[in-house]
Design a protein around this motif. Structure first.
Motif, mmCIF file in Angstrom:
data_model
loop_
_atom_site.group_PDB
_atom_site.id
_atom_site.type_symbol
_atom_site.label_atom_id
_atom_site.label_comp_id
_atom_site.label_asym_id
_atom_site.label_seq_id
_atom_site.Cartn_x
_atom_site.Cartn_y
_atom_site.Cartn_z
ATOM 1 N N UNK A 1 64.006 18.436 40.287
ATOM 2 C CA UNK A 1 62.799 17.758 39.832
ATOM 3 C C UNK A 1 61.649 18.753 39.783
ATOM 4 N N UNK A 2 60.965 18.831 38.635
ATOM 5 C CA UNK A 2 59.760 19.631 38.478
ATOM 6 C C UNK A 2 58.559 18.689 38.394
ATOM 7 N N UNK A 3 57.575 18.928 39.250
ATOM 8 C CA UNK A 3 56.369 18.093 39.258
ATOM 9 C C UNK A 3 55.199 18.940 38.779
ATOM 10 N N UNK A 4 54.703 18.627 37.607
ATOM 11 C CA UNK A 4 53.525 19.310 37.068
ATOM 12 C C UNK A 4 52.287 18.582 37.570
ATOM 13 N N UNK A 5 51.297 19.331 38.036
ATOM 14 C CA UNK A 5 50.151 18.692 38.677
ATOM 15 C C UNK A 5 48.878 19.503 38.465
ATOM 16 N N UNK A 6 47.751 18.908 38.888
ATOM 17 C CA UNK A 6 46.487 19.636 38.888
ATOM 18 C C UNK A 6 46.353 20.494 40.147
ATOM 19 N N UNK A 7 46.758 19.919 41.279
ATOM 20 C CA UNK A 7 46.605 20.577 42.572
ATOM 21 C C UNK A 7 47.816 20.289 43.455
ATOM 22 N N UNK A 8 48.056 21.198 44.392
ATOM 23 C CA UNK A 8 49.139 21.024 45.368
ATOM 24 C C UNK A 8 48.535 21.007 46.760
ATOM 25 N N UNK A 9 48.920 20.016 47.557
ATOM 26 C CA UNK A 9 48.538 19.946 48.968
ATOM 27 C C UNK A 9 49.761 20.317 49.795
ATOM 28 N N UNK A 10 49.718 21.478 50.420
ATOM 29 C CA UNK A 10 50.844 21.956 51.211
ATOM 30 C C UNK A 10 50.750 21.450 52.635
ATOM 31 N N UNK A 11 51.502 20.407 52.918
ATOM 32 C CA UNK A 11 51.509 19.771 54.248
ATOM 33 C C UNK A 11 52.904 19.859 54.858
ATOM 34 N N UNK A 12 53.623 20.928 54.561
ATOM 35 C CA UNK A 12 55.042 21.015 54.893
ATOM 36 C C UNK A 12 55.334 21.919 56.079
ATOM 37 N N UNK A 13 54.366 22.121 56.954
ATOM 38 C CA UNK A 13 54.621 22.785 58.212
ATOM 39 C C UNK A 13 54.678 24.296 58.130
ATOM 40 N N UNK A 14 54.909 24.893 59.291
ATOM 41 C CA UNK A 14 54.882 26.346 59.428
ATOM 42 C C UNK A 14 55.950 27.036 58.578
ATOM 43 N N UNK A 15 57.118 26.412 58.466
ATOM 44 C CA UNK A 15 58.235 27.043 57.762
ATOM 45 C C UNK A 15 58.403 26.533 56.326
ATOM 46 N N UNK A 16 57.480 25.726 55.831
ATOM 47 C CA UNK A 16 57.615 25.157 54.507
ATOM 48 C C UNK A 16 57.376 26.168 53.395
ATOM 49 N N UNK A 17 57.619 25.721 52.177
ATOM 50 C CA UNK A 17 57.535 26.599 51.018
ATOM 51 C C UNK A 17 56.083 26.878 50.606
ATOM 52 N N UNK A 18 55.152 26.012 50.990
ATOM 53 C CA UNK A 18 53.786 26.102 50.456
ATOM 54 C C UNK A 18 53.114 27.427 50.780
ATOM 55 N N UNK A 19 53.013 27.764 52.068
ATOM 56 C CA UNK A 19 52.342 29.012 52.418
ATOM 57 C C UNK A 19 53.130 30.215 51.926
ATOM 58 N N UNK A 20 54.448 30.115 51.909
ATOM 59 C CA UNK A 20 55.283 31.219 51.447
ATOM 60 C C UNK A 20 55.087 31.506 49.956
ATOM 61 N N UNK A 21 54.558 30.511 49.223
ATOM 62 C CA UNK A 21 54.349 30.694 47.788
ATOM 63 C C UNK A 21 53.111 31.526 47.477
ATOM 64 N N UNK A 22 52.271 31.760 48.470
ATOM 65 C CA UNK A 22 51.062 32.558 48.245
ATOM 66 C C UNK A 22 51.458 34.033 48.186
ATOM 67 N N UNK A 23 51.022 34.756 47.164
ATOM 68 C CA UNK A 23 51.374 36.185 47.059
ATOM 69 C C UNK A 23 50.949 36.977 48.287
ATOM 70 N N UNK A 24 51.726 37.976 48.621
ATOM 71 C CA UNK A 24 51.439 38.817 49.784
ATOM 72 C C UNK A 24 50.048 39.424 49.685
ATOM 73 N N UNK A 25 49.368 39.468 50.807
ATOM 74 C CA UNK A 25 48.047 40.082 50.856
ATOM 75 C C UNK A 25 46.903 39.147 50.556
ATOM 76 N N UNK A 26 47.192 37.906 50.153
ATOM 77 C CA UNK A 26 46.114 36.977 49.799
ATOM 78 C C UNK A 26 45.599 36.186 51.006
ATOM 79 N N UNK A 27 46.368 36.150 52.103
ATOM 80 C CA UNK A 27 45.972 35.403 53.287
ATOM 81 C C UNK A 27 45.865 36.344 54.480
#
Length: 408
Positions: A151-177
């Protein structure tokens, strides 16, 4: 398969479900995806201490009916050391602010039910595996469920509430955080037992064998904590070892605490962690995806819901015409509160825990610990400061919070 929505929420924990309910009530379309089953999410026992601001926010949005009806309101906690005990009546010292004891899994059930009753889309057993296009106008969240097509969900914004090991923070390019982390020098054995609480207060017990905690959950279920070495394992703690340790460290008699079935036993990773900023492009990080805090003081779930409240307000303003600029201040608004809670949790940890045996400064640290305990007991200003932080951190002005570049 492809869906289109305004806000994609990754994770059906307290933060994600609170955000989804508030957006839904405002008529803002959103989709929530969760990698676990509904049964798992609604049975997952975690926190149980809900602060006054969280209760007020949930009540304002009609999400606290069962919490207020069945949760237990508390305004004091107890400290114990070498046979002595005293209570801190923090409600009396903080303008009548208090906590409610209400298990996290009960709140999650309430939030799931409210969201579904309002017609919300909540997809369980849908693990998020990738986020793309976060720097553009149309991010895409990809889910790969085990028993359905991707399933692909196209959206305006993403709220990453998936915990320490979730995909959300890992999706941020290296060096941005920027990452700030601390591994603490002790662990906690967390126990959930089918035994009534021994009293009406949370108990923090200092003992030469290590800290012990008594945390209220329900009239028939109690959460306990025992200080243990870093790297300890649950199998090192059979039931016949746990109950004598609780009796000894908490200073309880056999009539006060009767052993019952232990339904959960694990060693907690006592780690503190914060990322700055808590956003990248069209992605916003909430709760454990952005910050981990130790259980000391019961701040984790409350911070997660505060993140959801902040982001919800900014998304509502955006969709009502304020523009995307209103979303740029999300991190600056959240981080002062988070660091205030981190500081308090760190202070409380070092008040409660026995210094590691054999360390060259252990005797010095123990004397500091006793001084802090005495001030908490006998100094009204010190007790008032504790009470104000314990019941919920203050909100310093976001404008006074330094930018990430200033802190490097």
């Amino acid at each position: 398969m492809r869906l289109r929505t305004r806000v994609a929420v990754v994770g059906a924990g307290p933060a994600g479900l609170t955000l989804a309910n508030v957006l839904q009530q405002a008529g803002i379309d959103c989709v929530v995806v969760e990698r676990q089953t509904r049964a798992y999410v609604e049975a997952r026992a975690r926190a149980g201490l809900i602060d006054h601001r969280t209760v007020g926010f949930l009540a304002d949005h009609g999400l606290a009916d069962r919490l207020l009806a069945e949760g237990q309101e508390h305004g004091s906690c107890e400290f114990r050391h070498r046979g002595e005990r005293f209570s801190v009546r923090y409600r009396d010292l903080s303008a009548e602010r208090s906590h409610h004891v209400y298990p996290q899994q009960f709140l999650v059930r309430d939030l799931v039910a409210a969201y579904l009753a309002g017609g919300g889309t909540l997809l369980f057993s849908h693990p998020a595996v990738d986020l793309d296009g976060l720097d553009g106008d149309r991010p895409v969240l990809r889910c790969e469920p085990d028993e359905a097509e991707p399933l692909d969900i196209e959206c305006d914004f993403v709220a990453g509430c998936d915990g320490f090991y979730g995909v959300s923070r890992q999706a941020v390019p290296a060096g941005r955080l920027n990452t700030f982390a601390k591994d603490h020098e002790f662990g906690w054995l967390a126990i959930l037992a089918e035994t009534p609480p021994v009293g009406e207060e949370v108990i923090y017990a200092l003992h030469e064998d290590g800290f012990a905690g008594h945390m209220l959950r329900t009239p028939s279920v109690t959460r306990f904590y025992l200080q243990c070495p870093v790297g300890d394992r649950p199998e090192n703690w059979p039931d016949e070892r746990i109950w004598p340790a609780l009796h000894r460290r908490l200073g309880l008699t056999d009539t006060e605490l009767k052993p019952g079935p232990i339904t959960e036993k694990n060693v907690l990773d006592m780690r503190s962690f914060v990322v700055e900023p808590m956003q990248h492009g069209r992605l916003f990080l909430l709760g454990d995806a952005a910050h981990i805090i130790t259980p000391a003081g019961g701040k984790g779930m409350n911070l997660a819901i505060a993140d959801a409240a902040e982001l919800a307000a900014r998304l509502l303003a955006h969709y009502r015409g304020a523009g995307t600029g209103v979303l740029d201040g999300y991190s600056a608004a959240c981080l002062p509160r988070i660091w205030q809670a981190q500081e308090f949790s760190h202070w409380l940890l070092h008040l409660l825990h026995s210094p590691a045996a054999g360390q060259p400064d252990s005797a010095f640290m123990h004397r500091l610990q006793l001084s802090r305990l005495a001030q908490l007991r006998y100094s009204p200003p010190y007790t008032a400061m504790f009470s104000d932080s314990y019941v919920g951190p203050f909100d310093p002005p976001a404008a006074s919070w330094p930018q990430a570049a200033d802190r490097r």
